[in-house]
Design a protein around this motif. Structure first.
Motif, mmCIF file in Angstrom:
data_model
loop_
_atom_site.group_PDB
_atom_site.id
_atom_site.type_symbol
_atom_site.label_atom_id
_atom_site.label_comp_id
_atom_site.label_asym_id
_atom_site.label_seq_id
_atom_site.Cartn_x
_atom_site.Cartn_y
_atom_site.Cartn_z
ATOM 1 N N ILE A 66 -34.268 -2.269 -64.004
ATOM 2 C CA ILE A 66 -35.260 -1.614 -64.853
ATOM 3 C C ILE A 66 -35.857 -0.451 -64.065
ATOM 4 O O ILE A 66 -36.422 -0.646 -62.994
ATOM 5 C CB ILE A 66 -36.374 -2.595 -65.265
ATOM 6 C CG1 ILE A 66 -35.771 -3.871 -65.870
ATOM 7 C CG2 ILE A 66 -37.340 -1.921 -66.223
ATOM 8 C CD1 ILE A 66 -34.998 -3.662 -67.137
ATOM 9 N N ASN A 84 -37.659 2.187 -65.835
ATOM 10 C CA ASN A 84 -38.605 2.894 -66.695
ATOM 11 C C ASN A 84 -39.814 2.023 -67.003
ATOM 12 O O ASN A 84 -39.760 0.804 -66.922
ATOM 13 C CB ASN A 84 -37.923 3.306 -68.006
ATOM 14 C CG ASN A 84 -36.705 4.180 -67.772
ATOM 15 O OD1 ASN A 84 -36.763 5.156 -67.035
ATOM 16 N ND2 ASN A 84 -35.605 3.827 -68.396
ATOM 17 N N GLU A 135 -41.038 1.720 -69.945
ATOM 18 C CA GLU A 135 -40.695 1.034 -71.176
ATOM 19 C C GLU A 135 -39.182 1.001 -71.306
ATOM 20 O O GLU A 135 -38.522 2.035 -71.165
ATOM 21 C CB GLU A 135 -41.326 1.714 -72.393
ATOM 22 C CG GLU A 135 -42.829 1.540 -72.480
ATOM 23 C CD GLU A 135 -43.381 1.926 -73.850
ATOM 24 O OE1 GLU A 135 -42.584 2.370 -74.699
ATOM 25 O OE2 GLU A 135 -44.593 1.775 -74.058
ATOM 26 N N THR A 136 -38.639 -0.181 -71.579
ATOM 27 C CA THR A 136 -37.196 -0.366 -71.673
ATOM 28 C C THR A 136 -36.875 -1.094 -72.966
ATOM 29 O O THR A 136 -37.345 -2.215 -73.188
ATOM 30 C CB THR A 136 -36.674 -1.174 -70.476
ATOM 31 O OG1 THR A 136 -36.999 -0.490 -69.256
ATOM 32 C CG2 THR A 136 -35.172 -1.352 -70.553
ATOM 33 N N SER A 137 -36.093 -0.443 -73.831
ATOM 34 C CA SER A 137 -35.702 -1.067 -75.091
ATOM 35 C C SER A 137 -34.475 -1.950 -74.870
ATOM 36 O O SER A 137 -33.575 -1.629 -74.090
ATOM 37 C CB SER A 137 -35.403 0.002 -76.146
ATOM 38 O OG SER A 137 -34.385 0.887 -75.700
ATOM 39 N N CYS A 174 -30.108 1.631 -77.237
ATOM 40 C CA CYS A 174 -31.090 0.899 -76.438
ATOM 41 C C CYS A 174 -30.849 1.148 -74.954
ATOM 42 O O CYS A 174 -29.719 1.378 -74.516
ATOM 43 C CB CYS A 174 -31.021 -0.603 -76.731
ATOM 44 S SG CYS A 174 -31.603 -1.075 -78.366
ATOM 45 N N ASP A 175 -31.915 1.083 -74.167
ATOM 46 C CA ASP A 175 -31.775 1.245 -72.717
ATOM 47 C C ASP A 175 -30.913 0.128 -72.134
ATOM 48 O O ASP A 175 -30.120 0.352 -71.223
ATOM 49 C CB ASP A 175 -33.157 1.242 -72.057
ATOM 50 C CG ASP A 175 -34.025 2.393 -72.542
ATOM 51 O OD1 ASP A 175 -33.526 3.536 -72.546
ATOM 52 O OD2 ASP A 175 -35.181 2.153 -72.902
ATOM 53 N N ILE A 176 -31.096 -1.087 -72.643
ATOM 54 C CA ILE A 176 -30.249 -2.222 -72.269
ATOM 55 C C ILE A 176 -29.502 -2.655 -73.515
ATOM 56 O O ILE A 176 -30.097 -3.204 -74.450
ATOM 57 C CB ILE A 176 -31.077 -3.391 -71.695
ATOM 58 C CG1 ILE A 176 -31.797 -2.957 -70.418
ATOM 59 C CG2 ILE A 176 -30.187 -4.590 -71.419
ATOM 60 C CD1 ILE A 176 -32.693 -4.034 -69.836
#
Length: 243
Positions: A55, A57, A59-61, A68-70
């Motif tokens: 992680i 950031n 905020e992580t989507s 999505c980030d993940i």
């Protein structure tokens, strides 16, 4: 005479063109050399295969969608936009973004948001992961209570040993013995950074250090305001600002 003037005019044009190219190249090299370094703020460890998801950031989507980030596209029970992992003033939180199968924190479904600590288990459908912070805001409940045992005075808490330096107007950080917080390491400048009080609150400023000063993972250029829970990184040292 006209011939010499014409040649001189061509020469001046070429010289200025070369100078412009040199200046542009120096700016480009300086931009890449001064890019803020991305730091790992936390990790999610997938219990299915022990793989680590870093992680980087605030905020992580998290979801099945590629945007999505993940992206958990291999999990059929995960919604397209399932959850958000975010660092807030009080620590790390996991938010359910109207997922179909819900978000479970340590086996209990959260209704909207839940605070997450080191070692907690979080489930997105059938994707089960454990959370681990990297010194950015989240600690185990025992560690958090030990930090809260300090007085309410403004202070910098060394995250490696929870020792605290209490602030009173100005705090100079560097490897010089005259600094308020002396860090005798090769990547620390003699006078590296300063935390000081203004009418608008506490500030952090980088003192033209070689390796830079970072606030919540972002490089400090000039002076930035400080808020409770902010993480200051100086070389390998990390301090949490508490007030």
């Amino acid at each position: 005479m006209d011939f010499f003037l014409e040649q001189f005019d061509y020469l001046v044009r070429y010289v200025f063109a070369i100078i412009a190219v040199v200046i542009l190249l120096r700016c480009v090299f300086s931009l890449f050399r001064s890019r803020p370094r991305r730091e790992v703020m936390a990790k999610l460890i997938d219990l299915a295969d022990d793989s680590e998801i870093e992680i980087e950031n605030w905020e992580t989507s998290i979801g099945r969608s590629r945007s999505c980030d993940i992206s958990l596209k291999n999990y059929g029970t995960v919604s397209r936009f399932h959850a958000v992992l975010a660092l807030r003033k009080g620590g790390w939180y996991i938010f359910d973004t109207d997922s179909r199968t819900g978000v479970y924190l340590n086996g209990e479904q959260i209704r909207h948001a839940g605070k997450i600590f080191d070692g907690d288990t979080v489930s997105f459908g059938n994707a089960v992961m454990t959370f681990s912070s990297n010194g950015y805001g989240a600690m185990s409940e025992d560690e958090e209570s030990s930090v809260r045992d300090y007085t309410n005075a403004e202070r910098l808490v060394n995250l490696s040993d929870n020792s605290a330096y209490y602030l009173s107007g100005s705090c100079l950080i560097g490897k010089d013995s005259n600094c308020n917080i002396c860090l005798p390491m090769h990547d620390i400048s003699k006078e590296h950074a300063e935390v000081y009080l203004t009418r608008n609150g506490w500030m952090i400023a980088d003192l033209d250090s070689e390796s830079g000063t970072y606030l919540n993972g972002q490089i400090v250029i000039g002076a930035y305001p400080l808020y409770d829970g902010d993480i200051i990184s100086v070389g390998e040292y990390r301090f949490m600002f508490r007030e």
